[in-house]
Write an enzyme that holds these catalytic residues in place. Structure first.
Site, PDB file in Angstrom:
ATOM      1  CD  GLN A 189       3.976  13.171   6.600  1.00 18.24           C
ATOM      2  OE1 GLN A 189       2.701  13.480   5.804  1.00 18.24           O
ATOM      3  NE2 GLN A 189       3.532  11.784   7.603  1.00 18.24           N
TER       4      GLN A 189
ATOM      5  CE  LYS B 182      -0.457  11.637   4.174  1.00 15.63           C
ATOM      6  NZ  LYS B 182       0.385  12.396   5.228  1.00 15.63           N
TER       7      LYS B 182
ATOM      8  CG  ASP C  76      -3.040  17.797   6.341  1.00 16.85           C
ATOM      9  OD1 ASP C  76      -2.844  16.928   6.777  1.00 16.85           O
ATOM     10  OD2 ASP C  76      -1.674  17.681   6.862  1.00 16.85           O
TER      11      ASP C  76
HETATM   12  N1  GUN Z   1       1.674  13.404  10.360  1.00 19.76           N
HETATM   13  C1  GUN Z   1       1.501  12.142  10.583  1.00 19.76           C
HETATM   14  N2  GUN Z   1      -0.212  12.388  10.315  1.00 19.76           N
HETATM   15  C2  GUN Z   1      -0.411  13.681   9.116  1.00 19.76           C
HETATM   16  C3  GUN Z   1      -1.334  13.739   9.167  1.00 19.76           C
HETATM   17  O1  GUN Z   1      -2.459  13.661   8.719  1.00 19.76           O
HETATM   18  N3  GUN Z   1      -1.065  14.975   8.130  1.00 19.76           N
HETATM   19  C4  GUN Z   1       0.759  15.559   8.107  1.00 19.76           C
HETATM   20  N4  GUN Z   1       0.813  16.596   7.077  1.00 19.76           N
HETATM   21  N5  GUN Z   1       1.666  15.001   8.506  1.00 19.76           N
HETATM   22  C5  GUN Z   1       1.268  13.622   9.734  1.00 19.76           C
END
Ligand code: GUN
Length: 287
Positions: free
Chosen positions: A98, A54, A121
């Protein structure tokens, strides 16, 4: 007839190119790049890879990224304090924690602690609530947004289609069902207590599989001519990445289908960059 393979990598690359141009325009206008902060609070190696990817993707489109890595035993209060600090920092546009986080944390409390305007998110109840009321002016969860863009890239008009969603998670199943409904699909959401999954899948003009079980959906369940979006990323005992759908059989019946990897995965990151750009533009220009 073989299905069209929906190339998520190519669609994501195009989107990233558009975002890069818009970021440059924003920087020219306000003199500062959007800033995404990613918080990693677990020692899960897969999460560490996602977070690194990311950050890298952000830098590639001109978005600044900062990673906060906290030890897995970090206290609940300390993580909440970090979120509050990031909320209050005018130089932070987007915050992503995350998931999953270690057990001592309360995931829901963490999400509620985020400033909804920085919640890239799209998980905060304000953003989720707007979406469920048919208002897409908030921040929209990245993977669901990516699924819709892939469906649209295949030229599918969702109005009047029967869409079947497998999974009811906060991250994917529920928000993607909202997005489909907002586009006038007739939506069925299936989950672990659904009685006859094969029958439900068989009615899907559009199938979104987001259950997280390797090849749970058999090729023979898929309706002829369906559009199949496979959100699953499962590592099988041989170490290979597989989706929630048995791809070869499904590809014989579907009109269009996403591969794993190279389908939804790249779209999630591209949509995170898009959300960060949206959040930065709203915070810094549209106030
Ligand atoms: N863990 C797996 N997918 C995601 C996501 O799209 N956002 C976040 N914050 N954690 C994740």
């Amino acid at each position: 007839m073989a299905a069209q393979i929906i190339d998520g990598k190519a669609v994501a690359q195009r989107l990233r190119g558009e975002i890069k141009t818009k970021v440059a325009d924003l920087v020219a206008h306000i003199g500062v790049a959007p800033h995404l902060v990613v918080v990693l609070a677990s020692d899960d190696p897969a999460s560490a890879v996602y977070v690194r990817n990311k950050g890298k993707a952000a830098e590639e489109v001109g978005i600044r990224s900062t990673q906060h890595t906290l030890p897995a035993n970090t206290e609940k209060a300390a993580l909440l304090e970090l979120i509050q600090k990031l909320n209050a920092d005018p130089d932070v546009d987007g915050i992503l924690v995350q998931l999953p986080v270690p057990k001592q944390h309360d995931t829901e409390a963490l999400i509620r602690a985020l400033d909804p305007a920085k919640d890239v998110d799209g998980l905060h109840p304000l953003n989720a609530g707007l979406l469920s009321r048919g208002d897409e002016s908030g921040l929209i969860p990245c993977t669901p947004k990516g699924c819709i863009k892939l469906i649209e890239s295949a030229g599918v008009d969702l109005a009047g289609k029967h869409a079947v969603v497998l999974g009811r998670s906060r991250l994917v199943g529920r928000p993607v069902a909202d997005l489909l409904l907002n586009r006038n699909a007739t939506v069925t959401t299936c989950h672990s207590r659904t009685k006859d999954l094969a029958q439900e899948v068989g009615r899907a003009d559009v199938l979104i599989a987001a259950i997280g079980k390797e090849e749970l959906v058999k090729g023979s369940w898929v309706k002829f001519g369906a559009t199949v979006i496979d959100v699953g990323i499962n590592r099988n005992p041989a170490g290979k990445l597989t989706g929630d759908v048995a791809f070869p059989g499904a590809a014989e019946r579907a009109a269009a289908i996403t591969p794993v990897p190279g389908g939804v995965g790249p779209m999630t990151i591209a949509c995170l960059l898009e959300n960060t750009l949206i959040a930065a533009t709203r915070r810094r220009v549209m106030r």
